[in-house]
Design a protein around this motif. Structure first.
Motif, PDB file in Angstrom:
ATOM      1  N   PRO A 199     -31.979  37.646  41.245  1.00 56.65           N
ATOM      2  CA  PRO A 199     -31.446  38.779  42.002  1.00 56.65           C
ATOM      3  C   PRO A 199     -30.875  38.343  43.352  1.00 56.65           C
ATOM      4  O   PRO A 199     -31.426  37.465  44.014  1.00 56.65           O
ATOM      5  CB  PRO A 199     -32.651  39.696  42.196  1.00 56.65           C
ATOM      6  CG  PRO A 199     -33.844  38.966  41.745  1.00 56.65           C
ATOM      7  CD  PRO A 199     -33.406  37.705  41.052  1.00 56.65           C
ATOM      8  N   GLY A 200     -29.780  38.951  43.726  1.00 57.45           N
ATOM      9  CA  GLY A 200     -29.169  38.661  45.017  1.00 57.45           C
ATOM     10  C   GLY A 200     -29.735  39.554  46.101  1.00 57.45           C
ATOM     11  O   GLY A 200     -30.357  40.580  45.827  1.00 57.45           O
ATOM     12  N   THR A 201     -29.533  39.154  47.332  1.00 60.43           N
ATOM     13  CA  THR A 201     -30.017  39.957  48.454  1.00 60.43           C
ATOM     14  C   THR A 201     -29.020  41.060  48.818  1.00 60.43           C
ATOM     15  O   THR A 201     -29.360  42.000  49.519  1.00 60.43           O
ATOM     16  CB  THR A 201     -30.275  39.077  49.685  1.00 60.43           C
ATOM     17  OG1 THR A 201     -29.080  38.362  49.998  1.00 60.43           O
ATOM     18  CG2 THR A 201     -31.391  38.093  49.405  1.00 60.43           C
ATOM     19  N   ARG A 202     -27.771  40.921  48.322  1.00 60.81           N
ATOM     20  CA  ARG A 202     -26.766  41.961  48.543  1.00 60.81           C
ATOM     21  C   ARG A 202     -25.748  41.903  47.402  1.00 60.81           C
ATOM     22  O   ARG A 202     -25.657  40.905  46.685  1.00 60.81           O
ATOM     23  CB  ARG A 202     -26.086  41.790  49.883  1.00 60.81           C
ATOM     24  CG  ARG A 202     -25.442  40.446  50.060  1.00 60.81           C
ATOM     25  CD  ARG A 202     -24.995  40.240  51.482  1.00 60.81           C
ATOM     26  NE  ARG A 202     -24.787  38.810  51.656  1.00 60.81           N
ATOM     27  CZ  ARG A 202     -23.921  38.294  52.457  1.00 60.81           C
ATOM     28  NH1 ARG A 202     -23.170  39.068  53.198  1.00 60.81           N
ATOM     29  NH2 ARG A 202     -23.787  37.003  52.564  1.00 60.81           N
ATOM     30  N   THR A 203     -24.980  42.915  47.254  1.00 55.84           N
ATOM     31  CA  THR A 203     -23.973  42.980  46.203  1.00 55.84           C
ATOM     32  C   THR A 203     -22.740  42.193  46.622  1.00 55.84           C
ATOM     33  O   THR A 203     -22.241  42.352  47.726  1.00 55.84           O
ATOM     34  CB  THR A 203     -23.584  44.446  45.920  1.00 55.84           C
ATOM     35  OG1 THR A 203     -24.756  45.162  45.544  1.00 55.84           O
ATOM     36  CG2 THR A 203     -22.568  44.532  44.800  1.00 55.84           C
ATOM     37  N   GLY A 204     -22.277  41.328  45.714  1.00 58.00           N
ATOM     38  CA  GLY A 204     -21.064  40.572  45.969  1.00 58.00           C
ATOM     39  C   GLY A 204     -19.894  41.234  45.267  1.00 58.00           C
ATOM     40  O   GLY A 204     -20.030  41.728  44.153  1.00 58.00           O
ATOM     41  N   THR A 205     -18.750  41.286  45.892  1.00 57.33           N
ATOM     42  CA  THR A 205     -17.572  41.907  45.302  1.00 57.33           C
ATOM     43  C   THR A 205     -16.553  40.828  44.968  1.00 57.33           C
ATOM     44  O   THR A 205     -16.156  40.049  45.824  1.00 57.33           O
ATOM     45  CB  THR A 205     -16.956  42.933  46.265  1.00 57.33           C
ATOM     46  OG1 THR A 205     -17.952  43.889  46.614  1.00 57.33           O
ATOM     47  CG2 THR A 205     -15.783  43.631  45.624  1.00 57.33           C
ATOM     48  N   MET A 206     -16.168  40.800  43.697  1.00 55.91           N
ATOM     49  CA  MET A 206     -15.138  39.877  43.243  1.00 55.91           C
ATOM     50  C   MET A 206     -13.916  40.708  42.857  1.00 55.91           C
ATOM     51  O   MET A 206     -13.957  41.934  42.911  1.00 55.91           O
ATOM     52  CB  MET A 206     -15.644  39.065  42.057  1.00 55.91           C
ATOM     53  CG  MET A 206     -16.889  38.278  42.368  1.00 55.91           C
ATOM     54  SD  MET A 206     -17.330  37.274  40.978  1.00 55.91           S
ATOM     55  CE  MET A 206     -17.680  35.758  41.803  1.00 55.91           C
ATOM     56  N   SER A 207     -12.861  40.072  42.429  1.00 59.14           N
ATOM     57  CA  SER A 207     -11.620  40.798  42.145  1.00 59.14           C
ATOM     58  C   SER A 207     -11.756  41.834  41.035  1.00 59.14           C
ATOM     59  O   SER A 207     -11.128  42.881  41.087  1.00 59.14           O
ATOM     60  CB  SER A 207     -10.503  39.814  41.809  1.00 59.14           C
ATOM     61  OG  SER A 207     -10.854  39.059  40.669  1.00 59.14           O
ATOM     62  N   ILE A 208     -12.607  41.568  40.021  1.00 58.71           N
ATOM     63  CA  ILE A 208     -12.696  42.513  38.902  1.00 58.71           C
ATOM     64  C   ILE A 208     -14.079  43.111  38.691  1.00 58.71           C
ATOM     65  O   ILE A 208     -14.259  43.950  37.825  1.00 58.71           O
ATOM     66  CB  ILE A 208     -12.231  41.849  37.586  1.00 58.71           C
ATOM     67  CG1 ILE A 208     -13.071  40.624  37.281  1.00 58.71           C
ATOM     68  CG2 ILE A 208     -10.764  41.523  37.637  1.00 58.71           C
ATOM     69  CD1 ILE A 208     -12.819  40.027  35.910  1.00 58.71           C
ATOM     70  N   ARG A 209     -15.069  42.682  39.471  1.00 63.23           N
ATOM     71  CA  ARG A 209     -16.408  43.226  39.277  1.00 63.23           C
ATOM     72  C   ARG A 209     -17.288  43.006  40.503  1.00 63.23           C
ATOM     73  O   ARG A 209     -16.932  42.261  41.400  1.00 63.23           O
ATOM     74  CB  ARG A 209     -17.068  42.591  38.059  1.00 63.23           C
ATOM     75  CG  ARG A 209     -17.324  41.111  38.215  1.00 63.23           C
ATOM     76  CD  ARG A 209     -17.878  40.519  36.933  1.00 63.23           C
ATOM     77  NE  ARG A 209     -17.839  39.078  37.031  1.00 63.23           N
ATOM     78  CZ  ARG A 209     -18.918  38.315  37.160  1.00 63.23           C
ATOM     79  NH1 ARG A 209     -20.114  38.846  37.176  1.00 63.23           N
ATOM     80  NH2 ARG A 209     -18.796  37.017  37.257  1.00 63.23           N
ATOM     81  N   LYS A 210     -18.433  43.668  40.467  1.00 61.71           N
ATOM     82  CA  LYS A 210     -19.440  43.477  41.509  1.00 61.71           C
ATOM     83  C   LYS A 210     -20.611  42.707  40.913  1.00 61.71           C
ATOM     84  O   LYS A 210     -20.940  42.891  39.752  1.00 61.71           O
ATOM     85  CB  LYS A 210     -19.915  44.821  42.046  1.00 61.71           C
ATOM     86  CG  LYS A 210     -18.848  45.539  42.825  1.00 61.71           C
ATOM     87  CD  LYS A 210     -19.390  46.783  43.462  1.00 61.71           C
ATOM     88  CE  LYS A 210     -18.279  47.437  44.279  1.00 61.71           C
ATOM     89  NZ  LYS A 210     -18.759  48.537  45.075  1.00 61.71           N
ATOM     90  N   THR A 211     -21.207  41.840  41.722  1.00 58.85           N
ATOM     91  CA  THR A 211     -22.343  41.054  41.255  1.00 58.85           C
ATOM     92  C   THR A 211     -23.589  41.410  42.030  1.00 58.85           C
ATOM     93  O   THR A 211     -23.566  41.533  43.249  1.00 58.85           O
ATOM     94  CB  THR A 211     -22.103  39.547  41.444  1.00 58.85           C
ATOM     95  OG1 THR A 211     -21.000  39.328  42.284  1.00 58.85           O
ATOM     96  CG2 THR A 211     -21.919  38.812  40.189  1.00 58.85           C
ATOM     97  N   THR A 212     -24.688  41.558  41.291  1.00 60.27           N
ATOM     98  CA  THR A 212     -25.975  41.856  41.910  1.00 60.27           C
ATOM     99  C   THR A 212     -26.975  40.740  41.669  1.00 60.27           C
ATOM    100  O   THR A 212     -28.092  40.788  42.159  1.00 60.27           O
ATOM    101  CB  THR A 212     -26.543  43.161  41.329  1.00 60.27           C
ATOM    102  OG1 THR A 212     -26.673  43.018  39.911  1.00 60.27           O
ATOM    103  CG2 THR A 212     -25.649  44.344  41.649  1.00 60.27           C
ATOM    104  N   HIS A 213     -26.572  39.738  40.880  1.00 67.07           N
ATOM    105  CA  HIS A 213     -27.466  38.631  40.549  1.00 67.07           C
ATOM    106  C   HIS A 213     -26.635  37.384  40.207  1.00 67.07           C
ATOM    107  O   HIS A 213     -25.429  37.476  40.034  1.00 67.07           O
ATOM    108  CB  HIS A 213     -28.358  39.005  39.366  1.00 67.07           C
ATOM    109  CG  HIS A 213     -27.577  39.227  38.107  1.00 67.07           C
ATOM    110  ND1 HIS A 213     -26.939  40.420  37.836  1.00 67.07           N
ATOM    111  CD2 HIS A 213     -27.295  38.412  37.065  1.00 67.07           C
ATOM    112  CE1 HIS A 213     -26.315  40.327  36.675  1.00 67.07           C
ATOM    113  NE2 HIS A 213     -26.515  39.111  36.187  1.00 67.07           N
ATOM    114  N   ALA A 214     -27.324  36.273  40.111  1.00 66.82           N
ATOM    115  CA  ALA A 214     -26.690  35.013  39.686  1.00 66.82           C
ATOM    116  C   ALA A 214     -27.326  34.603  38.366  1.00 66.82           C
ATOM    117  O   ALA A 214     -28.544  34.503  38.263  1.00 66.82           O
ATOM    118  CB  ALA A 214     -26.911  33.934  40.736  1.00 66.82           C
TER     119      ALA A 214
END
Length: 72
Positions: free
Chosen positions: A14-29
């Protein structure tokens, strides 16, 4: 020293914050953790990106490498 076992395990960290990429958001690695054990009891850990590598490591690499000599 010979390789006795290789086990790949998929994990989602799990990530500590939401990452925003060009086509989706990430909440984990997504990662694959690899554990290699030798006949002398040594254990090595490694990591690779994504969970897709799990099946390749467990089904292809592991059978080919178990019993192989490992140079020290």
């Amino acid at each position: 020293m010979k390789i006795e076992s290789i086990q790949a395990t998929p994990v989602n960290v799990p990530g500590t914050r939401t990452g925003t990429m060009s086509i989706r958001k990430t909440t984990h690695a997504s990662r694959t953790i690899v554990e290699i054990t030798t006949d002398t009891g040594l254990i090595g850990l490694g990591e690779t990106c994504g969970v897709w590598a799990t099946a390749i490591i467990n089904e292809r690499f592991s059978p080919a490498l178990i019993g192989a000599p490992f140079p020290v």
